[in-house]
Scaffold this motif. Structure first.
Motif, mmCIF file in Angstrom:
data_model
loop_
_atom_site.group_PDB
_atom_site.id
_atom_site.type_symbol
_atom_site.label_atom_id
_atom_site.label_comp_id
_atom_site.label_asym_id
_atom_site.label_seq_id
_atom_site.Cartn_x
_atom_site.Cartn_y
_atom_site.Cartn_z
ATOM 1 N N ALA A 144 0.840 -1.195 0.000
ATOM 2 C CA ALA A 144 0.000 0.000 0.000
ATOM 3 C C ALA A 144 0.877 1.248 0.000
ATOM 4 O O ALA A 144 1.788 1.384 0.823
ATOM 5 C CB ALA A 144 -0.909 0.002 1.225
ATOM 6 N N THR A 145 0.649 2.141 -0.942
ATOM 7 C CA THR A 145 1.421 3.375 -1.039
ATOM 8 C C THR A 145 0.468 4.550 -1.196
ATOM 9 O O THR A 145 -0.684 4.390 -1.601
ATOM 10 C CB THR A 145 2.374 3.341 -2.253
ATOM 11 N N GLU A 146 0.975 5.714 -0.877
ATOM 12 C CA GLU A 146 0.169 6.913 -1.056
ATOM 13 C C GLU A 146 0.008 7.207 -2.543
ATOM 14 O O GLU A 146 0.917 6.979 -3.345
ATOM 15 C CB GLU A 146 0.832 8.106 -0.369
ATOM 16 N N ARG A 147 -1.149 7.702 -2.895
ATOM 17 C CA ARG A 147 -1.416 8.029 -4.285
ATOM 18 C C ARG A 147 -0.544 9.205 -4.720
ATOM 19 O O ARG A 147 -0.483 10.230 -4.045
ATOM 20 C CB ARG A 147 -2.892 8.383 -4.472
ATOM 21 N N ARG A 148 0.139 9.029 -5.826
ATOM 22 C CA ARG A 148 1.024 10.096 -6.310
ATOM 23 C C ARG A 148 0.229 11.169 -7.028
ATOM 24 O O ARG A 148 -0.762 10.875 -7.706
ATOM 25 C CB ARG A 148 2.070 9.512 -7.277
ATOM 26 N N PRO A 149 0.647 12.414 -6.906
ATOM 27 C CA PRO A 149 -0.059 13.494 -7.606
ATOM 28 C C PRO A 149 0.121 13.390 -9.114
ATOM 29 O O PRO A 149 1.170 12.933 -9.599
ATOM 30 C CB PRO A 149 0.604 14.769 -7.053
ATOM 31 N N LEU A 150 -0.897 13.780 -9.857
ATOM 32 C CA LEU A 150 -0.836 13.752 -11.314
ATOM 33 C C LEU A 150 -0.019 14.937 -11.806
ATOM 34 O O LEU A 150 -0.333 16.090 -11.503
ATOM 35 C CB LEU A 150 -2.246 13.801 -11.899
ATOM 36 N N ILE A 151 1.049 14.659 -12.546
ATOM 37 C CA ILE A 151 1.928 15.711 -13.063
ATOM 38 C C ILE A 151 1.647 15.879 -14.550
ATOM 39 O O ILE A 151 1.916 14.981 -15.350
ATOM 40 C CB ILE A 151 3.415 15.363 -12.837
ATOM 41 N N LEU A 152 1.092 17.031 -14.920
ATOM 42 C CA LEU A 152 0.713 17.276 -16.310
ATOM 43 C C LEU A 152 1.585 18.323 -16.985
ATOM 44 O O LEU A 152 1.783 18.290 -18.192
ATOM 45 C CB LEU A 152 -0.753 17.726 -16.376
ATOM 46 N N THR A 153 2.089 19.269 -16.216
ATOM 47 C CA THR A 153 2.886 20.355 -16.785
ATOM 48 C C THR A 153 4.347 19.924 -16.881
ATOM 49 O O THR A 153 4.978 19.605 -15.872
ATOM 50 C CB THR A 153 2.779 21.623 -15.919
ATOM 51 N N LYS A 154 4.879 19.931 -18.089
ATOM 52 C CA LYS A 154 6.271 19.549 -18.321
ATOM 53 C C LYS A 154 6.919 20.551 -19.240
ATOM 54 O O LYS A 154 6.280 21.088 -20.152
ATOM 55 C CB LYS A 154 6.352 18.141 -18.924
ATOM 56 N N SER A 155 8.198 20.780 -19.004
ATOM 57 C CA SER A 155 8.943 21.705 -19.846
ATOM 58 C C SER A 155 9.231 21.074 -21.198
ATOM 59 O O SER A 155 9.090 19.859 -21.384
ATOM 60 C CB SER A 155 10.256 22.089 -19.159
ATOM 61 N N ARG A 179 6.199 -9.152 -9.327
ATOM 62 C CA ARG A 179 4.931 -8.563 -9.769
ATOM 63 C C ARG A 179 5.157 -7.249 -10.499
ATOM 64 O O ARG A 179 4.599 -7.029 -11.587
ATOM 65 C CB ARG A 179 4.016 -8.336 -8.565
ATOM 66 N N ASN A 180 5.949 -6.365 -9.917
ATOM 67 C CA ASN A 180 6.162 -5.055 -10.524
ATOM 68 C C ASN A 180 6.742 -5.175 -11.926
ATOM 69 O O ASN A 180 6.275 -4.530 -12.875
ATOM 70 C CB ASN A 180 7.094 -4.222 -9.642
ATOM 71 N N GLY A 181 7.753 -6.019 -12.081
ATOM 72 C CA GLY A 181 8.415 -6.164 -13.374
ATOM 73 C C GLY A 181 7.496 -6.718 -14.446
ATOM 74 O O GLY A 181 7.535 -6.285 -15.600
ATOM 75 N N VAL A 182 6.652 -7.690 -14.078
ATOM 76 C CA VAL A 182 5.729 -8.274 -15.058
ATOM 77 C C VAL A 182 4.666 -7.255 -15.451
ATOM 78 O O VAL A 182 4.302 -7.123 -16.627
ATOM 79 C CB VAL A 182 5.084 -9.553 -14.499
ATOM 80 N N GLU A 183 4.134 -6.512 -14.481
ATOM 81 C CA GLU A 183 3.121 -5.505 -14.796
ATOM 82 C C GLU A 183 3.698 -4.392 -15.666
ATOM 83 O O GLU A 183 3.019 -3.880 -16.568
ATOM 84 C CB GLU A 183 2.533 -4.939 -13.504
ATOM 85 N N SER A 219 -1.515 7.515 -17.492
ATOM 86 C CA SER A 219 -0.273 7.885 -16.807
ATOM 87 C C SER A 219 -0.461 7.832 -15.301
ATOM 88 O O SER A 219 0.375 7.304 -14.560
ATOM 89 C CB SER A 219 0.178 9.287 -17.225
ATOM 90 N N ASN A 220 -1.576 8.382 -14.853
ATOM 91 C CA ASN A 220 -1.868 8.387 -13.425
ATOM 92 C C ASN A 220 -2.013 6.961 -12.893
ATOM 93 O O ASN A 220 -1.517 6.621 -11.810
ATOM 94 C CB ASN A 220 -3.146 9.178 -13.159
ATOM 95 N N PHE A 221 -2.681 6.108 -13.675
ATOM 96 C CA PHE A 221 -2.854 4.714 -13.276
ATOM 97 C C PHE A 221 -1.503 4.007 -13.189
ATOM 98 O O PHE A 221 -1.221 3.297 -12.213
ATOM 99 C CB PHE A 221 -3.758 4.004 -14.278
ATOM 100 N N ALA A 222 -0.647 4.207 -14.194
ATOM 101 C CA ALA A 222 0.672 3.559 -14.199
ATOM 102 C C ALA A 222 1.531 4.044 -13.043
ATOM 103 O O ALA A 222 2.237 3.253 -12.403
ATOM 104 C CB ALA A 222 1.379 3.822 -15.528
ATOM 105 N N GLN A 223 1.480 5.336 -12.751
ATOM 106 C CA GLN A 223 2.287 5.888 -11.671
ATOM 107 C C GLN A 223 1.909 5.315 -10.315
ATOM 108 O O GLN A 223 2.754 5.220 -9.421
ATOM 109 C CB GLN A 223 2.147 7.410 -11.658
ATOM 110 N N ASN A 224 0.637 4.947 -10.149
ATOM 111 C CA ASN A 224 0.185 4.410 -8.878
ATOM 112 C C ASN A 224 0.211 2.890 -8.829
ATOM 113 O O ASN A 224 -0.081 2.300 -7.787
ATOM 114 C CB ASN A 224 -1.236 4.909 -8.585
ATOM 115 N N ASP A 227 6.586 1.026 -9.735
ATOM 116 C CA ASP A 227 7.531 1.931 -9.085
ATOM 117 C C ASP A 227 7.801 3.163 -9.940
ATOM 118 O O ASP A 227 7.500 3.197 -11.133
ATOM 119 C CB ASP A 227 8.839 1.205 -8.750
ATOM 120 N N PHE A 228 8.381 4.177 -9.319
ATOM 121 C CA PHE A 228 8.520 5.485 -9.954
ATOM 122 C C PHE A 228 9.372 5.430 -11.215
ATOM 123 O O PHE A 228 9.006 5.988 -12.253
ATOM 124 C CB PHE A 228 9.136 6.487 -8.968
#
Length: 268
Positions: A144-155, A179-183, A219-224, A227-228
């Motif tokens: 269980a991890t905290e939900r990461r904020p959605l980052i939309l603005t990029k340079s 699990r992480n690697g297969v997903e 993107s938001n789904f993948a980030q959560n 791993d980062f």
């Protein structure tokens, strides 16, 4: 024997007809079971059998003709990895086919202003199935991890770096035994397919914006989910898909980040 069975299963799945391949996806739990058995043989059983053989034969000449443990360990590992990699490929192809059906099932040049997602629900559903199978068979449960904020603005530099990363990603890399690697492997295959499919479509303003919303949600789904570091590579594929759509759009105008974020919150 387990190594031979795992190798045979991987070869059969790889060389199967489309119908047989479609049936193989429902046997994913069996493939993962072979992986679990192969890992057990590699880590515990082979060494124990070798030790028993050494005790039985002692220092006799017969010991020297037995198969060296490392060759057996390597064969078992390679067979198990072939199966788990094939599992990721099959699951990735399921999502890839869904993306193609969804993209080709809409006229992206005639869509209205986006209000909801076209692509995310099926991805969440299929990844939930994979997550359950991987957690159960590999005993690798998601923490269980905290939900990461959605980052939309990029340079502009960040966007260019993402495009370079997307081009270097190896789509069908061997899947690791976790699990992480297969997903990551499943999403990498499917997101790369989405990127290629986007290059075949024609978009108008709202069609482009619809894909923008879907890519942001994915993107938001993948980030959560993973791993980062892995999610960054996956998001680069989605950014490239959106960039490809912009090049195929007669009115390449994206929505503001605040509007996309509001829609993501509504549909998330």
């Amino acid at each position: 024997a387990t190594a031979a069975a795992a190798a045979a299963a991987a070869a059969a799945a790889k060389n199967a007809s489309p119908l047989a391949a479609s049936l193989w996806q429902w046997s994913g739990i069996f493939g993962l079971s072979l992986v679990r058995m192969g890992r057990h043989f590699e880590v515990k059983v082979i060494a124990k059998v070798w030790a028993i053989a050494a005790d039985l034969f002692g220092a006799s000449a017969a010991v020297s003709v037995l198969t060296p443990p490392q060759s057996v360990v390597r064969a078992t590992r390679l067979a198990a990895q072939a199966v788990i990699t094939r599992y990721a490929e099959i699951r990735g192809h399921v999502l890839s086919n869904y993306f193609r059906e969804a993209m080709e099932g809409h006229e992206w040049s005639l869509l209205r202003e986006p209000r909801h997602s076209f692509l995310v629900r099926k991805v969440v559903s299929e990844m939930s199935i994979s997550n359950g199978q991987l957690s159960k068979v590999l005993a690798d449960h998601r923490k269980a991890t905290e939900r990461r904020p959605l980052i939309l603005t990029k340079s502009a530099m960040e966007q260019e770096m993402e495009r370079m990363l997307a081009k270097k990603i190896q789509t069908y890399a061997p899947a690791p035994f976790n699990r992480n690697g297969v997903e990551v492997a499943i999403l990498r295959i499917s997101f790369k397919a989405l990127m290629e499919i986007a290059r075949e479509q024609r978009f108008a303003k709202f069609g482009l914006q619809q894909l923008q919303v879907d890519c942001a949600l994915l993107s938001n789904f993948a980030q959560n989910l993973v791993d980062f570091e892995s999610s960054s590579a996956l998001c680069s594929l989605l950014s490239e898909a959106l960039h490809s759509a912009m090049n195929r759009c007669v009115e390449p105008e994206l929505m503001s980040s605040s509007m996309v974020e509001a829609l993501c919150e509504k549909n998330g």
